[in-house]
Design an enzyme around this catalytic site. Structure first.
Site, PDB file in Angstrom:
ATOM      1  N   THR A 314      31.400  22.495  -5.396  1.00 22.29           N
ATOM      2  CA  THR A 314      30.730  21.248  -5.763  1.00 22.29           C
ATOM      3  C   THR A 314      29.232  21.492  -5.863  1.00 22.29           C
ATOM      4  O   THR A 314      28.666  22.220  -5.055  1.00 22.29           O
ATOM      5  CB  THR A 314      31.033  20.128  -4.742  1.00 22.29           C
ATOM      6  OG1 THR A 314      30.352  18.926  -5.149  1.00 22.29           O
ATOM      7  CG2 THR A 314      30.583  20.497  -3.348  1.00 22.29           C
ATOM      8  N   HIS A 366      38.524  24.810  10.664  1.00 24.16           N
ATOM      9  CA  HIS A 366      38.467  25.800  11.746  1.00 24.16           C
ATOM     10  C   HIS A 366      39.848  26.090  12.340  1.00 24.16           C
ATOM     11  O   HIS A 366      40.006  27.026  13.128  1.00 24.16           O
ATOM     12  CB  HIS A 366      37.523  25.297  12.841  1.00 24.16           C
ATOM     13  CG  HIS A 366      36.891  26.392  13.641  1.00 24.16           C
ATOM     14  ND1 HIS A 366      37.218  27.730  13.485  1.00 24.16           N
ATOM     15  CD2 HIS A 366      35.947  26.352  14.624  1.00 24.16           C
ATOM     16  CE1 HIS A 366      36.504  28.453  14.331  1.00 24.16           C
ATOM     17  NE2 HIS A 366      35.721  27.643  15.028  1.00 24.16           N
TER      18      HIS A 366
END
Length: 403
Positions: A314, A366
């Site tokens: 992006t 994560h």
């Protein structure tokens, strides 16, 4: 004969659409294949073409959620075309203006001359810097009492008589779905963001020297997206966990790179996909980016073109963003954010130089991507962008740019 027009399925897993805008009016004569409505799904805005020529009767209102397969209009195919009709209407019907709440009527406040306040009240009001005429009195005949003066509060602003109205408009199905997905990502992933900076001078130099030749040869510009896409492909091969997703209790890793690119369309953010970017050259990436961006801008992008993707890029820099923490595009596990390029003083070989610097951000899940992998991935991006000739072009600029 009266034909029932039903909502076609825009794509797998989509069960309903929303009538965004009717492009014709009830009773209009329409031609076969003429666009008669724009419909929103949770992934894209699509045009609904007439299945036959005839007089149309609308069976749904703008804003209605309609199930796939439901009847949205009737077309009387036996109706004759009105004389003098030219080509089918192309102008989009003006959409109803969003309801605007009128400004609240000013509360009529009776004012009093300074003589209508008691001496004690005048003193207190003077100390507060309040005009006695602006205080409503509770005493006889509206007299301002000492208690009125004690309770009076100085105005926190000056009335200007300007509009204080509000506008309420319905969010599109696409916008609502994007909102739901973004909140879901924040609630269901262990999202972290790591940052780095990139010296864009080497890419600036390459573009300055070769962009005109590149455009003349291939018909597309040599932009930043091709450099970033190819740098991402290389980094994904080095760190395959970043090119993965969680599927139940398993980790699904892709052996291909389908790169989603976030682009701004007329209905909001859209994320079309560059398929198998690992097989594309600079020219291939730039051509595909241009094609997808134009289709998104013109509202022609399809659900299939936005489905899938293993990693997203992006570019908030086109809007002036200096730094951000992009939100993961589910079910992907990571997203790279590009930002604006600003000349900054940097230390080089013991000296200070002015270089075009871009901050980059990698947001990642994560749960399956460790800190070592995320930092290593972003460092690999930085290395490729700061050494494009060696790493991305294999020291052969002419061959890499197909000049």
């Amino acid at each position: 004969m009266v034909l029932e027009m039903k909502v076609p399925s825009p794509g797998e897993s989509i069960t309903e659409v929303e009538i965004a805008t009717w492009l014709v009016e009830d009773g209009d004569y329409v031609e076969k294949d003429q666009a008669i409505a724009e419909v929103d799904s949770d992934k894209a805005t699509l045009e609904l073409p007439a299945e036959a020529s005839g007089t149309i009767t609308l069976k749904a209102e703008e804003g209605d959620a309609v199930a796939v397969g439901a009847v949205v209009c009737l077309i009387d195919t036996s109706a004759a075309k009105p004389e003098g009709d030219a080509a089918p209407k192309e102008e989009k019907k003006e959409t109803p203006k969003a309801e605007t709440a009128s400004a609240p009527k000013a509360v009529e406040t009776k004012t009093y001359a300074s003589g209508s306040a008691s001496p004690a009240a005048k003193k207190i009001l003077a100390e507060k810097g309040i005009d006695a005429g602006s205080v409503s009195g509770s005493g006889k005949d509206g007299r301002v009492t000492k208690n009125d003066a004690v309770q009076a509060v100085p105005s926190m602003g000056t009335p200007t008589g300007g509009s204080r109205g509000t506008t309420r408009s319905k969010m599109s199905m696409l916008r609502r779905k994007v909102a739901e997905r973004l909140v879901d990502v924040k609630n269901t992933t262990a999202m972290l963001t790591t940052f780095n900076e990139v010296d864009m001078a080497p890419i600036f130099e390459l573009r300055k020297e070769y962009k005109e030749t590149f455009k003349a040869k291939h018909g597309v510009g040599l932009g930043f997206m091709s450099f970033f896409t190819l740098a991402v492909v290389r980094a994904l091969k080095m760190y395959p966990a970043v090119n993965s997703m969680i599927d139940g209790k398993e980790m699904l890793t892709y052996d291909f790179c389908d790169i989603s690119i976030a682009v701004s369309g007329p209905k909001g953010l859209m994320v079309p996909v560059i398929r198998n970017a690992e097989h594309l050259s600079f020219r291939g990436v730039e051509s595909e980016v241009k094609r997808l961006a134009l289709r998104a801008r013109d509202g022609q992008i399809t659900v299939d073109e936005m489905t899938g993707g293993t990693f997203t890029i992006t570019n908030g820099g086109v809007f002036g963003s200096m730094l951000s923490t992009p939100i993961i595009n589910p079910p992907q596990s990571a997203i790279l954010g590009m930002h604006n390029i600003v000349e900054r003083p940097v230390a080089i070989n013991g000296g200070v130089a002015i270089r075009p610097i871009m901050y980059v951000a990698l947001s990642y899940d994560h749960r399956i991507i460790d800190g070592k992998e995320s930092v290593g991935f972003l460092v690999a991006i930085k290395e490729a962008l700061e050494n494009p000739v060696e790493i991305l072009m294999d020291n052969n600029i002419t061959k890499a740019l197909e000049l």
